[in-house]
Write a protein that holds these residues in place. Structure first.
Motif, mmCIF file in Angstrom:
data_model
loop_
_atom_site.group_PDB
_atom_site.id
_atom_site.type_symbol
_atom_site.label_atom_id
_atom_site.label_comp_id
_atom_site.label_asym_id
_atom_site.label_seq_id
_atom_site.Cartn_x
_atom_site.Cartn_y
_atom_site.Cartn_z
ATOM 1 N N LEU A 233 0.830 -1.211 0.000
ATOM 2 C CA LEU A 233 0.000 0.000 0.000
ATOM 3 C C LEU A 233 0.862 1.257 0.000
ATOM 4 C CD1 LEU A 233 -2.825 -1.018 2.505
ATOM 5 C CD2 LEU A 233 -3.119 -0.434 0.100
ATOM 6 N N SER A 234 1.995 1.234 0.709
ATOM 7 C CA SER A 234 2.882 2.400 0.726
ATOM 8 C C SER A 234 3.406 2.711 -0.668
ATOM 9 C CB SER A 234 4.051 2.158 1.685
ATOM 10 O OG SER A 234 3.601 1.941 3.004
ATOM 11 N N LEU A 235 3.743 1.679 -1.426
ATOM 12 C CA LEU A 235 4.255 1.887 -2.779
ATOM 13 C C LEU A 235 3.197 2.505 -3.686
ATOM 14 C CD1 LEU A 235 6.239 -1.451 -3.206
ATOM 15 C CD2 LEU A 235 7.228 0.834 -3.106
ATOM 16 N N VAL A 236 1.987 1.960 -3.634
ATOM 17 C CA VAL A 236 0.932 2.470 -4.519
ATOM 18 C C VAL A 236 0.523 3.879 -4.101
ATOM 19 C CG1 VAL A 236 -1.388 2.039 -5.397
ATOM 20 C CG2 VAL A 236 0.163 0.127 -4.991
ATOM 21 N N LYS A 237 0.479 4.146 -2.801
ATOM 22 C CA LYS A 237 0.147 5.503 -2.348
ATOM 23 C C LYS A 237 1.193 6.508 -2.819
ATOM 24 C CE LYS A 237 -2.418 4.142 1.814
ATOM 25 N NZ LYS A 237 -2.398 4.103 3.309
ATOM 26 N N MET A 238 2.458 6.091 -2.794
ATOM 27 C CA MET A 238 3.511 6.987 -3.270
ATOM 28 C C MET A 238 3.314 7.329 -4.743
ATOM 29 S SD MET A 238 6.499 6.853 -5.270
ATOM 30 C CE MET A 238 6.800 5.089 -5.265
ATOM 31 N N VAL A 239 2.975 6.321 -5.557
ATOM 32 C CA VAL A 239 2.745 6.576 -6.980
ATOM 33 C C VAL A 239 1.542 7.483 -7.178
ATOM 34 C CG1 VAL A 239 2.214 5.493 -9.192
ATOM 35 C CG2 VAL A 239 3.814 4.394 -7.628
ATOM 36 N N LYS A 240 0.514 7.286 -6.360
ATOM 37 C CA LYS A 240 -0.718 8.058 -6.526
ATOM 38 C C LYS A 240 -0.500 9.543 -6.238
ATOM 39 C CE LYS A 240 -5.600 8.042 -5.220
ATOM 40 N NZ LYS A 240 -5.660 9.508 -5.018
ATOM 41 N N LYS A 241 0.293 9.849 -5.229
ATOM 42 C CA LYS A 241 0.478 11.254 -4.851
ATOM 43 C C LYS A 241 1.691 11.901 -5.520
ATOM 44 C CE LYS A 241 3.228 10.536 -0.642
ATOM 45 N NZ LYS A 241 3.280 10.747 0.817
ATOM 46 N N THR A 242 2.353 11.177 -6.445
ATOM 47 C CA THR A 242 3.499 11.722 -7.175
ATOM 48 C C THR A 242 3.133 11.822 -8.645
ATOM 49 O OG1 THR A 242 4.958 10.591 -5.601
ATOM 50 C CG2 THR A 242 5.975 11.503 -7.585
ATOM 51 N N PRO A 243 2.679 12.948 -9.110
ATOM 52 C CA PRO A 243 2.234 13.052 -10.513
ATOM 53 C C PRO A 243 3.361 12.906 -11.523
ATOM 54 C CG PRO A 243 2.243 15.213 -9.466
ATOM 55 C CD PRO A 243 2.517 14.219 -8.383
ATOM 56 N N ASN A 244 4.604 13.249 -11.138
ATOM 57 C CA ASN A 244 5.718 13.218 -12.093
ATOM 58 C C ASN A 244 6.480 11.901 -12.081
ATOM 59 O OD1 ASN A 244 5.183 15.897 -12.818
ATOM 60 N ND2 ASN A 244 6.490 16.689 -11.181
ATOM 61 N N THR A 245 6.001 10.901 -11.390
ATOM 62 C CA THR A 245 6.720 9.637 -11.329
ATOM 63 C C THR A 245 6.730 8.951 -12.684
ATOM 64 O OG1 THR A 245 6.871 7.508 -10.180
ATOM 65 C CG2 THR A 245 4.678 8.348 -10.643
ATOM 66 N N ALA A 246 7.832 8.225 -12.959
ATOM 67 C CA ALA A 246 7.962 7.497 -14.222
ATOM 68 C C ALA A 246 7.810 5.992 -14.031
ATOM 69 C CB ALA A 246 9.315 7.798 -14.858
ATOM 70 N N LEU A 247 7.446 5.551 -12.846
ATOM 71 C CA LEU A 247 7.334 4.124 -12.564
ATOM 72 C C LEU A 247 6.289 3.468 -13.469
ATOM 73 C CD1 LEU A 247 7.616 3.794 -8.678
ATOM 74 C CD2 LEU A 247 9.084 2.736 -10.392
ATOM 75 N N GLU A 248 6.717 2.390 -14.119
ATOM 76 C CA GLU A 248 5.824 1.627 -14.976
ATOM 77 C C GLU A 248 5.614 0.210 -14.467
ATOM 78 O OE1 GLU A 248 7.495 1.730 -18.844
ATOM 79 O OE2 GLU A 248 7.199 3.898 -19.124
ATOM 80 N N MET A 249 6.559 -0.306 -13.684
ATOM 81 C CA MET A 249 6.402 -1.667 -13.166
ATOM 82 C C MET A 249 6.977 -1.757 -11.757
ATOM 83 S SD MET A 249 7.660 -5.363 -14.630
ATOM 84 C CE MET A 249 9.252 -5.324 -13.836
ATOM 85 N N ILE A 250 6.231 -2.359 -10.853
ATOM 86 C CA ILE A 250 6.661 -2.652 -9.485
ATOM 87 C C ILE A 250 6.460 -4.141 -9.267
ATOM 88 C CG2 ILE A 250 6.316 -2.199 -7.032
ATOM 89 C CD1 ILE A 250 5.229 0.528 -7.751
ATOM 90 N N ASN A 251 7.528 -4.853 -8.944
ATOM 91 C CA ASN A 251 7.466 -6.305 -8.778
ATOM 92 C C ASN A 251 7.498 -6.648 -7.299
ATOM 93 O OD1 ASN A 251 7.734 -9.073 -8.784
ATOM 94 N ND2 ASN A 251 9.246 -9.106 -10.423
ATOM 95 N N ILE A 252 6.361 -7.094 -6.773
ATOM 96 C CA ILE A 252 6.253 -7.614 -5.400
ATOM 97 C C ILE A 252 5.513 -8.949 -5.486
ATOM 98 C CG2 ILE A 252 6.430 -5.451 -4.109
ATOM 99 C CD1 ILE A 252 3.437 -5.161 -4.247
ATOM 100 N N CYS A 253 6.061 -9.833 -6.329
ATOM 101 C CA CYS A 253 5.328 -11.033 -6.740
ATOM 102 C C CYS A 253 5.095 -12.030 -5.617
ATOM 103 C CB CYS A 253 6.061 -11.704 -7.896
ATOM 104 S SG CYS A 253 7.733 -12.240 -7.501
ATOM 105 N N ASN A 254 5.743 -11.892 -4.481
ATOM 106 C CA ASN A 254 5.548 -12.844 -3.390
ATOM 107 C C ASN A 254 4.594 -12.329 -2.313
ATOM 108 O OD1 ASN A 254 7.593 -10.892 -2.667
ATOM 109 N ND2 ASN A 254 7.948 -12.110 -0.837
#
Length: 659
Positions: A324-345
């Protein structure tokens, strides 16, 4: 075994032999071919094939003669694929001697671009032969020396190889047993080499000191784009040093730090580096003992990063809270370039899926790879209230004594009652105790199992509970203080490492510092080497002071004089002196005396006032900071000032009479 010192001589002999044989063949063929050729066949493509066959024949002869001279069996796969730009000789068991024969032949090759020699046990001698070969070969761009037992003795030869080679663009050195001290060879070589783009140092033994050398590598190299350091032992110290180099790096795009176990401390340093780095695109932090707290520290840096596209965080000690911390960070950062986050486990829950759906509406290119649905928050077990405390609170509220509560079942007032009667009294009372708390209370009051409850143990319960509560608070405060000190120490170490690897003259300003400075006024502070400047006057008679920034400087006011704002002027000349921030009573005395003299003699001309002020200011060299004087010193100064004023007024009267 052939001595390795003979290799350069052999190389020159075989290269000379190759050129000579080619010349002889050309002399034999050229006249006849020229007579048979038509004018239109001047650029016949078949001639190129003939030239290639001559070259292949010469390399074959060189290789066979080298194998015969050294005493090794030729590799048939090498002879069959001489015309291929890629030579894959992995797992062929060449050894040091087979590598020597191969190096002699490849010194004259002009077609090969990729050479794979993984798992051939060439050792340090083979690395030395490869380094000598690359001095003569300018076509090999990709070299694989993985799992060849080069060890520390071979690391030095690899460093020379990287220093001398002009054609290599990528090199794989995985699994060669390199240690901390060996990392300095790569750091020194890549500070000179400008052609290497990819470097693989995975599966080695780099620890904290090796991380420091690799941090210098990142700080000094401006051409490396891919760095693989997975499966090393960097831990916290190595991660902090490496992050310091990453902070000032301006070229690296791919960084693999998986399986290094640097924990939350390394995640904190990596987050600090990501605040400034604006080139990294791929970051692999798989299996590094990072918890939810470490992810939160990492997210603080990702909020300022606008280049990272892929973040790998699988197989860490994360729960749905970290996801949830990772997704919240992406949500409140409009200029982020993240396209993939791997937390497969990681197993997520419905709240995570809802937040991810809302976030993907704002960032449609985001792809989060998770393990599945079914995760829960890590809830701490509900702490049961001490039943003794419940009884004490109940009695305190009603101002009762223990005997008042138990007197119906304790007729003799001995404060000892049977367990059955005690349980029935508790169950039928209005004290808010459940069945488990009553049984726990009985076990504590009847530890010997005699069947008799001695409730005198409830008398001192209040004091003991207060002591326990205070002890727990002290433990919590001490734990939080230790964690804070640990984080501060890591940040200080990170900053020291950044200062060590940052080139002289460059300044890095953080995003927080920019925000802080934009909200409030900026203040000029003198450095130790420019803390004092001589004050002079321009042609206009105004006092000017040197200031390297655009801010105004406010000098201390003299007695009876108004303050002036000093600005820059083209007519100003200044010279810097060593740090003079200490107090100077003599300068204070001269300044105050000059002010008093000016104020006490109004007949002095304007030029005299200027000259007097300039003379005292330039000769006395006043300090920027002064300290108050004692009472006795002030009295002495007053008496001297009075004499000075009388003398000045007498001189001015004499000067007036003469005029």
């Amino acid at each position: 075994m052939l001595d390795t010192k003979v290799l350069p001589l052999m190389l020159s002999i075989f290269v000379h032999f190759t050129h000579c044989s080619c010349l002889f063949v050309q002399e034999d063929i050229s006249p006849s071919t020229t007579l048979r050729q038509d004018p239109g066949d001047q650029f016949d493509p078949d001639l190129n094939d003939i030239e290639d066959r001559r070259n292949e024949t010469s390399i074959t002869d060189i290789y066979l003669q080298a194998c015969k001279l050294i005493g090794v069996v030729p590799v048939s796969f090498f002879l069959r694929n001489l015309d291929s730009p890629t030579m894959s000789l992995s797992h062929h068991g060449l050894g040091p001697l087979g590598c020597k024969a191969l190096a002699i032949a490849l010194a004259a090759d002009v077609h090969l671009t990729t050479l794979e020699l993984a798992d051939n046990y060439i050792q340090a001698e083979g690395a030395k032969d490869m380094a000598e070969m690359l001095k003569a070969n300018f076509t090999i761009e990709h070299l694989d020396l993985s799992n060849n037992h080069l060890c520390s003795s071979g690391a030095e030869y690899v460093g020379k190889m990287l220093t001398d080679s002009l054609s290599l663009k990528s090199i794989k050195l995985s699994g060669n047993g390199f240690t901390d001290d060996d990392a300095k060879y790569f750091a020194e070589a890549l500070s000179i080499n400008s052609s290497i783009k990819e470097l693989d140092l995975s599966h080695n033994k780099f620890c904290g000191r090796g991380g420091e050398h690799l941090g210098l590598l990142l700080a000094n190299n401006e051409h490396l784009e891919v760095l693989n350091l997975c499966w090393n032992q960097l831990r916290m110290k190595g991660a902090v040093a490496l992050s310091a180099g990453l902070k000032v790096n301006t070229m690296l795009k791919y960084l693999d730090l998986s399986w290094n176990g640097f924990g939350n401390e390394g995640a904190l340093a990596m987050g600090q580096a990501l605040k400034f780095n604006n080139t990294l695109v791929f970051l692999n932090l798989n299996n590094n003992r990072i918890t939810n707290e470490g992810v939160s520290m990492l997210c603080r840096g990702l909020e300022y990063n606008d280049t990272l596209q892929v973040l790998m965080l699988a197989y860490n000690s994360l729960t749905v809270e970290g996801a949830l911390s990772l997704v919240k960070m992406v949500k409140k950062t409009p200029n982020t370039a993240l396209e993939m986050i791997n937390i497969c486990n990681i197993l997520v829950n419905e709240n995570f899926l809802h937040l991810l759906e809302v976030t993907c509406e704002e960032h449609p290119g985001l792809d989060v790879q998770y393990g599945g649905v079914g995760g829960v928050f890590a809830k701490k077990p509900v702490k049961r209230i001490d039943p003794m405390k419940v009884i004490q609170d109940y009695l305190d509220q009603r101002k009762l004594r223990l005997w008042d509560f138990f007197r119906n079942i304790d007729k003799d007032a001995t404060m000892r009652v049977p367990v059955v009667d005690f349980r029935n009294a508790m169950q039928h009372s209005s004290i808010p105790l459940d069945r488990f708390q009553i049984e726990e209370l009985i076990q504590r009051l009847d530890r010997d199992g005699t069947g008799i409850v001695d409730y005198r143990g409830l008398v001192d319960t209040r004091k003991q509970m207060v002591r326990n509560h205070r002890r727990q608070l002290r433990k919590d405060a001490s734990r939080q203080k230790k964690e804070k000190h640990k984080s501060d120490r890591i940040l200080r170490t990170f900053q020291s490492a950044v200062e060590a690897v940052t080139p002289i003259g460059s300044v890095v300003i953080s995003a927080e510092e920019i925000k802080a400075e934009s909200t409030g006024p900026r203040h000029f502070s003198a450095t130790p080497h420019s803390s004092w400047h001589r004050i002079a006057t321009s042609n206009s008679g105004r006092c000017i002071v040197s200031n390297p920034s655009n801010d105004r400087i406010h000098l201390p006011m003299l007695d009876g004089m108004t303050s002036h704002h000093f600005t820059k002027s083209p007519n100003f000349h200044s010279c810097s002196h060593p740090n003079l921030l200490t107090a100077s009573p003599q300068s204070d005395r001269v300044i105050s005396l000059s002010a008093r003299a000016i104020r006490s003699n109004p007949e002095m001309s304007c030029n005299e006032v200027k000259q007097l002020a300039v003379d005292h200011l330039t000769k006395s060299r006043p300090a920027l900071e002064t300290t108050p004087l004692g009472v006795k010193a002030k009295k002495v100064m007053k008496s001297k000032a009075k004499k000075f004023v009388e003398k000045t007024s007498k001189n001015s009267k004499v000067f007036t009479k003469l005029n």
